[in-house]
Design an enzyme around this catalytic site. Structure first.
Site, PDB file in Angstrom:
ATOM      1  N   HIS A 288       0.855  -1.192   0.000  1.00  0.00           N
ATOM      2  CA  HIS A 288       0.000   0.000   0.000  1.00  0.00           C
ATOM      3  C   HIS A 288       0.881   1.229   0.000  1.00  0.00           C
ATOM      4  O   HIS A 288       1.937   1.224   0.643  1.00  0.00           O
ATOM      5  CB  HIS A 288      -0.906   0.010   1.240  1.00  0.00           C
TER       6      HIS A 288
ATOM      7  N   ASP B 130      -7.928  -5.393   0.329  1.00  0.00           N
ATOM      8  CA  ASP B 130      -8.483  -6.247  -0.723  1.00  0.00           C
ATOM      9  C   ASP B 130      -8.086  -7.709  -0.614  1.00  0.00           C
ATOM     10  O   ASP B 130      -8.595  -8.538  -1.362  1.00  0.00           O
ATOM     11  CB  ASP B 130      -8.043  -5.713  -2.100  1.00  0.00           C
TER      12      ASP B 130
HETATM   13  N1  CMC Z   1       4.002  -7.588  -4.960  1.00  0.00           N
HETATM   14  C1  CMC Z   1       5.346  -7.538  -5.164  1.00  0.00           C
HETATM   15  N2  CMC Z   1       6.097  -6.441  -5.016  1.00  0.00           N
HETATM   16  C2  CMC Z   1       5.479  -5.323  -4.628  1.00  0.00           C
HETATM   17  C3  CMC Z   1       4.090  -5.289  -4.387  1.00  0.00           C
HETATM   18  C4  CMC Z   1       3.354  -6.476  -4.560  1.00  0.00           C
HETATM   19  N3  CMC Z   1       2.045  -6.485  -4.343  1.00  0.00           N
HETATM   20  N4  CMC Z   1       3.739  -4.034  -4.018  1.00  0.00           N
HETATM   21  C5  CMC Z   1       4.856  -3.306  -4.041  1.00  0.00           C
HETATM   22  N5  CMC Z   1       5.924  -4.082  -4.389  1.00  0.00           N
HETATM   23  C6  CMC Z   1       7.340  -3.672  -4.444  1.00  0.00           C
HETATM   24  C7  CMC Z   1       7.630  -2.858  -5.709  1.00  0.00           C
HETATM   25  O1  CMC Z   1       8.048  -3.658  -6.772  1.00  0.00           O
HETATM   26  C8  CMC Z   1       8.721  -1.936  -5.211  1.00  0.00           C
HETATM   27  O2  CMC Z   1       9.913  -2.688  -5.153  1.00  0.00           O
HETATM   28  P1  CMC Z   1      11.338  -1.970  -5.426  1.00  0.00           P
HETATM   29  O3  CMC Z   1      11.514  -0.967  -4.354  1.00  0.00           O
HETATM   30  O4  CMC Z   1      12.331  -3.084  -5.401  1.00  0.00           O
HETATM   31  O5  CMC Z   1      11.227  -1.340  -6.791  1.00  0.00           O
HETATM   32  C9  CMC Z   1       8.333  -1.646  -3.760  1.00  0.00           C
HETATM   33  O6  CMC Z   1       7.570  -2.794  -3.345  1.00  0.00           O
HETATM   34  C10 CMC Z   1       7.480  -0.391  -3.597  1.00  0.00           C
HETATM   35  O7  CMC Z   1       6.341  -0.516  -4.445  1.00  0.00           O
HETATM   36  P2  CMC Z   1       5.732   0.663  -5.305  1.00  0.00           P
HETATM   37  O8  CMC Z   1       5.046   0.087  -6.491  1.00  0.00           O
HETATM   38  O9  CMC Z   1       6.757   1.710  -5.540  1.00  0.00           O
HETATM   39  O10 CMC Z   1       4.676   1.221  -4.269  1.00  0.00           O
HETATM   40  P3  CMC Z   1       3.441   2.137  -4.582  1.00  0.00           P
HETATM   41  O11 CMC Z   1       3.167   2.867  -3.328  1.00  0.00           O
HETATM   42  O12 CMC Z   1       3.665   2.949  -5.794  1.00  0.00           O
HETATM   43  O13 CMC Z   1       2.262   1.109  -4.917  1.00  0.00           O
HETATM   44  C11 CMC Z   1       0.481  -0.406  -4.658  1.00  0.00           C
HETATM   45  C12 CMC Z   1       1.314   0.713  -4.008  1.00  0.00           C
HETATM   46  C13 CMC Z   1      -0.716  -0.701  -3.773  1.00  0.00           C
HETATM   47  C14 CMC Z   1      -0.019   0.075  -6.017  1.00  0.00           C
HETATM   48  C15 CMC Z   1       1.378  -1.671  -4.810  1.00  0.00           C
HETATM   49  O14 CMC Z   1       1.772  -2.135  -3.545  1.00  0.00           O
HETATM   50  C16 CMC Z   1       0.640  -2.795  -5.577  1.00  0.00           C
HETATM   51  O15 CMC Z   1       0.670  -2.796  -6.802  1.00  0.00           O
HETATM   52  N6  CMC Z   1      -0.020  -3.741  -4.837  1.00  0.00           N
HETATM   53  C17 CMC Z   1      -0.812  -4.762  -5.485  1.00  0.00           C
HETATM   54  C18 CMC Z   1      -2.153  -4.200  -5.883  1.00  0.00           C
HETATM   55  C19 CMC Z   1      -3.067  -3.984  -4.706  1.00  0.00           C
HETATM   56  O16 CMC Z   1      -3.225  -4.842  -3.850  1.00  0.00           O
HETATM   57  N7  CMC Z   1      -3.731  -2.819  -4.682  1.00  0.00           N
HETATM   58  C20 CMC Z   1      -4.736  -2.484  -3.673  1.00  0.00           C
HETATM   59  C21 CMC Z   1      -4.294  -1.365  -2.797  1.00  0.00           C
HETATM   60  S1  CMC Z   1      -5.346  -1.191  -1.348  1.00  0.00           S
HETATM   61  C22 CMC Z   1      -6.913  -0.785  -1.925  1.00  0.00           C
HETATM   62  C23 CMC Z   1      -7.007   0.477  -2.687  1.00  0.00           C
HETATM   63  O17 CMC Z   1      -6.216   1.421  -2.553  1.00  0.00           O
HETATM   64  O18 CMC Z   1      -7.923   0.558  -3.479  1.00  0.00           O
END
Ligand code: CMC
Length: 431
Positions: free
Chosen positions: A308, A366
Site C-alpha cells: 500500500h 483487498d
Molecule cells: N508484490 C510484489 N512487489 C510489490 C508489491 C506487490 N504487491 N507491491 C509493491 N511491491 C514492491 C515494488 O516492486 C517496489 O519494489 P522496489 O523498491 O524493489 O522497486 C516496492 O515494493 C514499492 O512498491 P511501489 O510500487 O513503488 O509502491 P506504490 O506505493 O507505488 O504502490 C500499490 C502501491 C498498492 C499500487 C502496490 O503495492 C501494488 O501494486 N499492490 C498490489 C495491488 C493492490 O493490492 N492494490 C490495492 C491497494 S489497497 C486498496 C485500494 O487502494 O484501493
C-alpha cells in the site's frame, strides 16, 4: 512566537526563500509551496504525489506507519464493531455522528431516493450481456448527470446535499442492475423497509417468481464491508473526483470519473485480481513459486492484495476483514473453503519473506474481501462494484468539502517538459 518556515536555497544563484510550514491536527507538517513558482521560478516535482498534500481535509486520517484509520476522528475498529454504513455515510458527509432523530431522517431520505428513473433502466439494454459491471457502472452513473444537470446548482449547498443523497441511495440499485443484466434476469426494484445492505442483497439475488429472505449474517457482513470501504482520504479515485469536480463539473459525472479510477488493479480492482490470483495459484504447493514470481523484477506479476502506498504496517481494514472472513465462512457453512486456507498460507509465507519484510508489504483491504464476497454469492467481476457502492459516500463527502472550501481553485498540476525544443514546421516533402 514566529510561524515555522522551511528555507530553500539555490546553490547556483545563491538565492534563498522561506516557505511557510503548516501543521495539521494529526500527521506530518506540510510546506506550503504555493508561491514557489511566483517568487522563485521553479516547480516542485512529485509524480505519484508521494510527498505532496493536494488539499486541506477534515474527513479521514491515516497513520500508515502505525496502521491507524480514523473517519472524522473515530477509529475504524469502533465503527466496524458498532456502527452501520448509513450512520458512517452521515458521519463522513456532515462531520459528526447523528443522534437517533437525525439518523432516522437521514435513513428515510436515502431510502426515498433508491429508485432510478425507468428510462435509465433502458440504458442497460445497450450493453452486451458480458460487459464488465464496472464498465456499465462508469456509463450508467455518468449518465445520471443527464437526468440531474440543469436542476443541479453546485453553488447551492442544498443542491449539493441532494446530489449526495441521490448518489448514496442509487448506487446499490445501479450496481445490482449491472449484475442482473449480465445474468439476463429482470431488475429488482428496491424495497424500502429493508436496511441499506439488505436492500442491496435482495436486488442482487431475488427473482420475481420467488420469495427472498436476506440472511442476517450476510447483511451484517455486507454492512461492515461497506463501512471499511467508505473512505480512505486522498486515494487515486477520490483525488480523481476532486480534480474532475474542481472545474465545476456535474457531481454525477465526477463520481463516474472516480469509478473509472477505482477500477484499476492497483486500486479497487485489486479485490477481483486477488481472487483470480488465488485461483491461479491453485494450491499451497504452488505458493513458493508465485512468491518468487512476485519478487522477480523481470516478471510483471505482483502479489495482489499486498502493499500500500500509505500503510507500511498491517492495513487495519485487513485485520477486521480477516476476522469477518472466518466468521462469515463458518456461519454460512463454507468453513472449509480452500481459498481461505490458501490465502492465509500465502500471507504467512510472504510476511516471513525478506523481500516483503524489507519493503514493508503487508496484506491490504483487498486481500480477504474477495473470499467473503464469494461466500456471499457475489461473482468475481462484481467485487470492485461493491467497493464503488461504499466509496461513493467518501467521494461525495470530499466533493462537498472541496466545493464548500472558499480557497478552492481548479486543480492544475505543472510538468517537467522533456519534449523537443521549438522547431519550424517542415513541408511534407522535406520530412
Ligand atoms: N508484490 C510484489 N512487489 C510489490 C508489491 C506487490 N504487491 N507491491 C509493491 N511491491 C514492491 C515494488 O516492486 C517496489 O519494489 P522496489 O523498491 O524493489 O522497486 C516496492 O515494493 C514499492 O512498491 P511501489 O510500487 O513503488 O509502491 P506504490 O506505493 O507505488 O504502490 C500499490 C502501491 C498498492 C499500487 C502496490 O503495492 C501494488 O501494486 N499492490 C498490489 C495491488 C493492490 O493490492 N492494490 C490495492 C491497494 S489497497 C486498496 C485500494 O487502494 O484501493
Amino acid at each position: 512566537m514566529s510561524k515555522p518556515t522551511f528555507s530553500l536555497s539555490d546553490s547556483s544563484s545563491g538565492r534563498s526563500i522561506e516557505l511557510p510550514v503548516r501543521d495539521g491536527v494529526l500527521g506530518p507538517s506540510t510546506i506550503d509551496v504555493g508561491t514557489l513558482y511566483r517568487d522563485f521560478g521553479v516547480f516542485t516535482y512529485d509524480p505519484g504525489f508521494t510527498s505532496t498534500a493536494s488539499c486541506d481535509s477534515s474527513i479521514t486520517f491515516i497513520d500508515g506507519d502505525k496502521g491507524v484509520l480514523l473517519y472524522r476522528g473515530y477509529p475504524i475498529e469502533q465503527l466496524a464493531a458498532k456502527s452501520s454504513f448509513i450512520e458512517v455515510a452521515y458521519l463522513l458527509i456532515y462531520g459528526n455522528l447523528p443522534n437517533q432523530t437525525e439518523l432516522d431522517e437521514f435513513s428515510a431520505i436515502i431510502t426515498n431516493h433508491t429508485m432510478i428513473n425507468e428510462t435509465l433502466n433502458s440504458f442497460y439494454r445497450g450493453f452486451h450481456h458480458d460487459a464488465h459491471p464496472m464498465a456499465m457502472l462508469v456509463g450508467v452513473v455518468g449518465s445520471l448527470s443527464a437526468f440531474y444537470h440543469d436542476h443541479t446548482d453546485i453553488n447551492d449547498p442544498k443542491d449539493r446535499e441532494i446530489s449526495a443523497h441521490r448518489l448514496i441511495a442509487k448506487m446499490p440499485t445501479i450496481a445490482a442492475a449491472c449484475y442482473k443484466h449480465s445474468k439476463g434476469e429482470p431488475y429488482v426494484y428496491p424495497q424500502n423497509n429493508l436496511s441499506y445492505p439488505a436492500n442491496f442483497l435482495r436486488m442482487m439475488f431475488a427473482v420475481p417468481c420467488e420469495d427472498y429472505e436476506v440472511d442476517p449474517i450476510a447483511e451484517r457482513a455486507m454492512d461492515v464491508l461497506f463501512i471499511l470501504h467508505a473512505d480512505h482520504e486522498q486515494n487515486a479515485s477520490t483525488s480523481t473526483v476532486r480534480l474532475a469536480g474542481s472545474s465545476g463539473a456535474n457531481p454525477f459525472a465526477c463520481i463516474s470519473a472516480g469509478i473509472a479510477s477505482l477500477w484499476g488493479p492497483a486500486h479497487g480492482g485489486a479485490n477481483e485480481a486477488v481472487l483470480k490470483m488465488l485461483e491461479e495459484v491453485g494450491d499451497v504447493g504452488q505458493i513458493e513459486k508465485y512468491v518468487a514470481k512476485a519478487k522477480d523484477k523481470d516478471d510483471p506479476f505482483r502479489l495482489m492484495g499486498f502493499g500500500h502506498r500509505v500503510y507500511k504496517n498491517y492495513d487495519p481494514r485487513a485485520t477486521i476483514i480477516r476476522e469477518v472472513c472466518h466468521n462469515v465462512l463458518e456461519k454460512l457453512g463454507n468453513g472449509n473453503d480452500p481459498t481461505l486456507e490458501l490465502a492465509m498460507r500465502l500471507e504467512e509465507v510472504a510476511l516471513r519473506d525478506e523481500y516483503f519484510v524489507e519493503r514493508k508489504l503487508y496484506p491490504n483491504v483487498d486481500f480477504y474481501t474477495g473470499i467473503i464476497y464469494k461466500a456471499l454469492g457475489i461473482p468475481t467481476n462484481m467485487f470492485t462494484a461493491m467497493f464503488a457502492i461504499a466509496r461513493t459516500a467518501g467521494w461525495i463527502a470530499h466533493w462537498m468539502e472541496m466545493i464548500a472550501d472558499p480557497a478552492q481553485r481548479i486543480g492544475r498540476p505543472r510538468q517537467l517538459y522533456l519534449g523537443p525544443e521549438k522547431r519550424d514546421y517542415p513541408g511534407i516533402t522535406t520530412r
